[in-house]
Design a protein around this motif. Structure first.
Motif, PDB file in Angstrom:
ATOM      1  N   GLY A 241      45.383  43.900  37.998  1.00 37.90           N
ATOM      2  CA  GLY A 241      44.010  44.396  37.995  1.00 37.90           C
ATOM      3  C   GLY A 241      43.075  43.375  38.607  1.00 37.90           C
ATOM      4  O   GLY A 241      43.458  42.240  38.899  1.00 37.90           O
ATOM      5  N   ASN A 242      41.827  43.790  38.783  1.00 35.86           N
ATOM      6  CA  ASN A 242      40.816  42.938  39.404  1.00 35.86           C
ATOM      7  C   ASN A 242      39.945  42.300  38.335  1.00 35.86           C
ATOM      8  O   ASN A 242      39.084  42.963  37.741  1.00 35.86           O
ATOM      9  CB  ASN A 242      39.957  43.779  40.356  1.00 35.86           C
ATOM     10  CG  ASN A 242      39.067  42.923  41.233  1.00 35.86           C
ATOM     11  OD1 ASN A 242      38.688  41.811  40.861  1.00 35.86           O
ATOM     12  ND2 ASN A 242      38.725  43.426  42.402  1.00 35.86           N
ATOM     13  N   ILE A 243      40.167  41.031  38.079  1.00 40.53           N
ATOM     14  CA  ILE A 243      39.432  40.346  37.024  1.00 40.53           C
ATOM     15  C   ILE A 243      37.954  40.163  37.378  1.00 40.53           C
ATOM     16  O   ILE A 243      37.125  39.943  36.511  1.00 40.53           O
ATOM     17  CB  ILE A 243      40.093  38.987  36.678  1.00 40.53           C
ATOM     18  CG1 ILE A 243      39.641  38.503  35.299  1.00 40.53           C
ATOM     19  CG2 ILE A 243      39.812  37.953  37.776  1.00 40.53           C
ATOM     20  CD1 ILE A 243      40.450  37.353  34.757  1.00 40.53           C
ATOM     21  N   ILE A 244      37.619  40.292  38.665  1.00 37.20           N
ATOM     22  CA  ILE A 244      36.221  40.159  39.077  1.00 37.20           C
ATOM     23  C   ILE A 244      35.414  41.374  38.638  1.00 37.20           C
ATOM     24  O   ILE A 244      34.287  41.248  38.155  1.00 37.20           O
ATOM     25  CB  ILE A 244      36.106  39.988  40.601  1.00 37.20           C
ATOM     26  CG1 ILE A 244      36.831  38.721  41.061  1.00 37.20           C
ATOM     27  CG2 ILE A 244      34.639  39.947  41.041  1.00 37.20           C
ATOM     28  CD1 ILE A 244      36.871  38.554  42.567  1.00 37.20           C
ATOM     29  N   THR A 245      35.987  42.567  38.782  1.00 37.00           N
ATOM     30  CA  THR A 245      35.222  43.800  38.576  1.00 37.00           C
ATOM     31  C   THR A 245      35.647  44.620  37.365  1.00 37.00           C
ATOM     32  O   THR A 245      34.899  45.503  36.932  1.00 37.00           O
ATOM     33  CB  THR A 245      35.334  44.700  39.820  1.00 37.00           C
ATOM     34  OG1 THR A 245      36.720  45.013  40.051  1.00 37.00           O
ATOM     35  CG2 THR A 245      34.770  43.993  41.053  1.00 37.00           C
ATOM     36  N   ASN A 264      44.079  30.217  43.862  1.00 35.04           N
ATOM     37  CA  ASN A 264      44.419  29.913  45.246  1.00 35.04           C
ATOM     38  C   ASN A 264      44.192  31.187  46.052  1.00 35.04           C
ATOM     39  O   ASN A 264      45.120  31.945  46.346  1.00 35.04           O
ATOM     40  CB  ASN A 264      45.872  29.441  45.340  1.00 35.04           C
ATOM     41  CG  ASN A 264      46.268  29.058  46.752  1.00 35.04           C
ATOM     42  OD1 ASN A 264      45.413  28.758  47.588  1.00 35.04           O
ATOM     43  ND2 ASN A 264      47.556  29.070  47.028  1.00 35.04           N
ATOM     44  N   ILE A 265      42.923  31.449  46.350  1.00 36.16           N
ATOM     45  CA  ILE A 265      42.526  32.693  47.000  1.00 36.16           C
ATOM     46  C   ILE A 265      41.622  32.330  48.173  1.00 36.16           C
ATOM     47  O   ILE A 265      41.345  31.160  48.413  1.00 36.16           O
ATOM     48  CB  ILE A 265      41.792  33.632  46.015  1.00 36.16           C
ATOM     49  CG1 ILE A 265      42.478  33.639  44.644  1.00 36.16           C
ATOM     50  CG2 ILE A 265      41.766  35.052  46.520  1.00 36.16           C
ATOM     51  CD1 ILE A 265      41.820  34.525  43.619  1.00 36.16           C
ATOM     52  N   LEU A 266      41.126  33.315  48.870  1.00 31.94           N
ATOM     53  CA  LEU A 266      40.228  33.058  49.986  1.00 31.94           C
ATOM     54  C   LEU A 266      38.828  32.717  49.497  1.00 31.94           C
ATOM     55  O   LEU A 266      38.407  33.142  48.424  1.00 31.94           O
ATOM     56  CB  LEU A 266      40.165  34.286  50.890  1.00 31.94           C
ATOM     57  CG  LEU A 266      41.503  34.745  51.463  1.00 31.94           C
ATOM     58  CD1 LEU A 266      41.338  36.064  52.197  1.00 31.94           C
ATOM     59  CD2 LEU A 266      42.073  33.693  52.384  1.00 31.94           C
ATOM     60  N   PRO A 272      32.569  35.526  44.502  1.00 31.56           N
ATOM     61  CA  PRO A 272      32.273  36.423  43.376  1.00 31.56           C
ATOM     62  C   PRO A 272      33.118  36.148  42.138  1.00 31.56           C
ATOM     63  O   PRO A 272      32.731  36.512  41.017  1.00 31.56           O
ATOM     64  CB  PRO A 272      32.583  37.814  43.942  1.00 31.56           C
ATOM     65  CG  PRO A 272      33.572  37.568  45.035  1.00 31.56           C
ATOM     66  CD  PRO A 272      33.205  36.248  45.626  1.00 31.56           C
ATOM     67  N   LEU A 273      34.285  35.516  42.307  1.00 35.37           N
ATOM     68  CA  LEU A 273      35.144  35.220  41.158  1.00 35.37           C
ATOM     69  C   LEU A 273      34.543  34.158  40.249  1.00 35.37           C
ATOM     70  O   LEU A 273      34.592  34.278  39.014  1.00 35.37           O
ATOM     71  CB  LEU A 273      36.520  34.751  41.654  1.00 35.37           C
ATOM     72  CG  LEU A 273      37.465  34.200  40.574  1.00 35.37           C
ATOM     73  CD1 LEU A 273      37.923  35.319  39.645  1.00 35.37           C
ATOM     74  CD2 LEU A 273      38.675  33.513  41.215  1.00 35.37           C
ATOM     75  N   THR A 299      30.370  26.632  51.148  1.00 33.68           N
ATOM     76  CA  THR A 299      30.159  27.938  50.507  1.00 33.68           C
ATOM     77  C   THR A 299      30.744  27.945  49.101  1.00 33.68           C
ATOM     78  O   THR A 299      30.104  28.412  48.143  1.00 33.68           O
ATOM     79  CB  THR A 299      30.826  29.052  51.343  1.00 33.68           C
ATOM     80  OG1 THR A 299      30.243  29.069  52.643  1.00 33.68           O
ATOM     81  CG2 THR A 299      30.650  30.410  50.691  1.00 33.68           C
ATOM     82  N   VAL A 300      31.948  27.409  48.945  1.00 36.04           N
ATOM     83  CA  VAL A 300      32.590  27.368  47.631  1.00 36.04           C
ATOM     84  C   VAL A 300      31.909  26.337  46.740  1.00 36.04           C
ATOM     85  O   VAL A 300      31.690  26.582  45.541  1.00 36.04           O
ATOM     86  CB  VAL A 300      34.098  27.088  47.772  1.00 36.04           C
ATOM     87  CG1 VAL A 300      34.748  26.942  46.402  1.00 36.04           C
ATOM     88  CG2 VAL A 300      34.773  28.196  48.571  1.00 36.04           C
ATOM     89  N   ARG A 301      31.567  25.195  47.289  1.00 36.18           N
ATOM     90  CA  ARG A 301      30.829  24.190  46.509  1.00 36.18           C
ATOM     91  C   ARG A 301      29.565  24.806  45.913  1.00 36.18           C
ATOM     92  O   ARG A 301      29.259  24.618  44.728  1.00 36.18           O
ATOM     93  CB  ARG A 301      30.436  23.013  47.397  1.00 36.18           C
ATOM     94  CG  ARG A 301      31.524  21.972  47.661  1.00 36.18           C
ATOM     95  CD  ARG A 301      30.978  20.929  48.628  1.00 36.18           C
ATOM     96  NE  ARG A 301      31.839  19.796  48.842  1.00 36.18           N
ATOM     97  CZ  ARG A 301      31.738  18.630  48.188  1.00 36.18           C
ATOM     98  NH1 ARG A 301      30.833  18.478  47.244  1.00 36.18           N
ATOM     99  NH2 ARG A 301      32.552  17.630  48.471  1.00 36.18           N
TER     100      ARG A 301
END
Length: 329
Positions: A241-245, A264-266, A272-273, A299-301
């Motif tokens: 499942g999608n833990i974000i949504t 370890n994702i994009l 959003p995660l 962007t991630v920082r």
């Protein structure tokens, strides 16, 4: 084993509808050849940041479908014996119907017999045992050398779920997990894939691992790799499942119960995660991210800082970045 290839010449705009239509007569999977350049998003999905310029898109596409051939020259489609001629007639009939309401280009069909190749096992020649620091990663078809038998060994095969340890992003995560893990660690792995990170966490002494993934293929992949490494499956819980949504997945994972969350994702998924997953971390918990091409580091920082996490360190390997942070309070 021999295979017969049915190759359709069409146009790029008709690729999806032709593949869908031919699925209905029993084809499974299609090889697509076209000159459409990859988008930036597609390059990230492939963990590729730079590709050489290809030829200009001419709108032409070739779709190849493969059908297994028996020893007596029959073809197997939908579990039943048939012939090249019968399949060719079915394909032509479907294409003719499509041409009544849309442009599919030439819509011609070529039939070829492939070489007698072991499609299931031929790729194994490209994956061999290798080291990640002191860890030996080895596939099931290779033997452990005598001099390596006293080393920590991870048994894992490439498969439908991502993660063998060869990619820089995975290695960055492994090193950070080792650094922050204790024998009391409960770890959440978002985007589990093959289960490599969670399995290694257990091998290095973690108490429990929970994994989430969008792809149902991750479930059998994790089961097989746990068995290959003689790890009690009760120590590794998987959910799809999608833990974000999906709040149901968030609830099932639990809140403020993880010492380490690794993702370890994009980069475009980490953004959003991060504000969501901070709720799963214990106070003082460690958030390890990777899968970040170097030009997405800031962007991630920014996303990590905006979620109220303290950045502890940023590590690099090649053109890839890992950001490690802590939830204070």
């Amino acid at each position: 084993m021999k295979w017969t290839k049915f190759k359709v010449k069409t146009i790029t705009e008709a690729e999806d509808i032709i593949i869908s239509t031919l699925y209905d007569i029993g084809f499974e999977g299609a090889q697509i050849e076209d000159k459409i350049p990859l988008t930036a998003w597609e390059k990230e999905q492939m963990f590729v940041d730079i590709l050489p310029d290809g030829p200009e898109d001419d709108g032409v596409a070739y779709l190849s479908f493969f059908v297994e051939e028996t020893d007596d020259g029959k073809l197997m489609l939908n579990g039943e014996e048939t012939t090249k001629e019968a399949i060719w007639e079915s394909v032509k009939a479907e294409l003719t119907d499509l041409q009544q309401f849309m442009d599919i280009g030439e819509g011609t069909v070529e039939v070829d017999e492939t070489e007698d190749i072991d499609w299931i096992n031929n790729w194994k020649q490209y994956f061999h045992q290798f080291y990640i620091d002191e860890l030996l990663v080895i596939p099931s078809w290779e033997e452990v050398k005598e001099e390596d038998k006293d080393k920590m060994i991870l048994h894992i095969d490439p498969g439908t779920a991502f993660g063998t340890g060869m990619h820089e992003t995975t290695q960055l995560c492994i090193r950070q997990i080792k650094k922050y893990l204790t024998d009391e660690t409960i770890l959440l792995d978002v985007g589990t894939g093959s289960g490599i990170l969670g399995i290694l966490a257990l091998m290095y002494g973690a108490k429990k691992v929970v994994g989430t993934d969008l792809d149902p293929c991750a479930v059998p992949a994790v089961e097989e790799n746990l068995e290959a490494n003689h790890i009690d499956p009760a120590l590794f819980d998987m959910m799809i499942g999608n833990i974000i949504t999906e709040k149901e997945v968030q609830d099932k994972a639990g809140y403020e119960c993880y010492d380490i969350v690794v993702a370890n994702i994009l980069a475009d998924v980490l953004v959003p995660l991060t504000p969501v997953i901070v709720n799963q971390l214990k106070p003082g918990g460690i958030y390890i991210t990777s899968g970040i091409i170097d030009d997405k580091e800031q962007t991630v920082r920014d996303a990590v800082a905006a979620a109220g996490l303290e950045i502890l360190e940023v590590t690099y390997q090649g053109e890839w970045v890992s950001v490690t942070a802590r939830k204070n309070g």
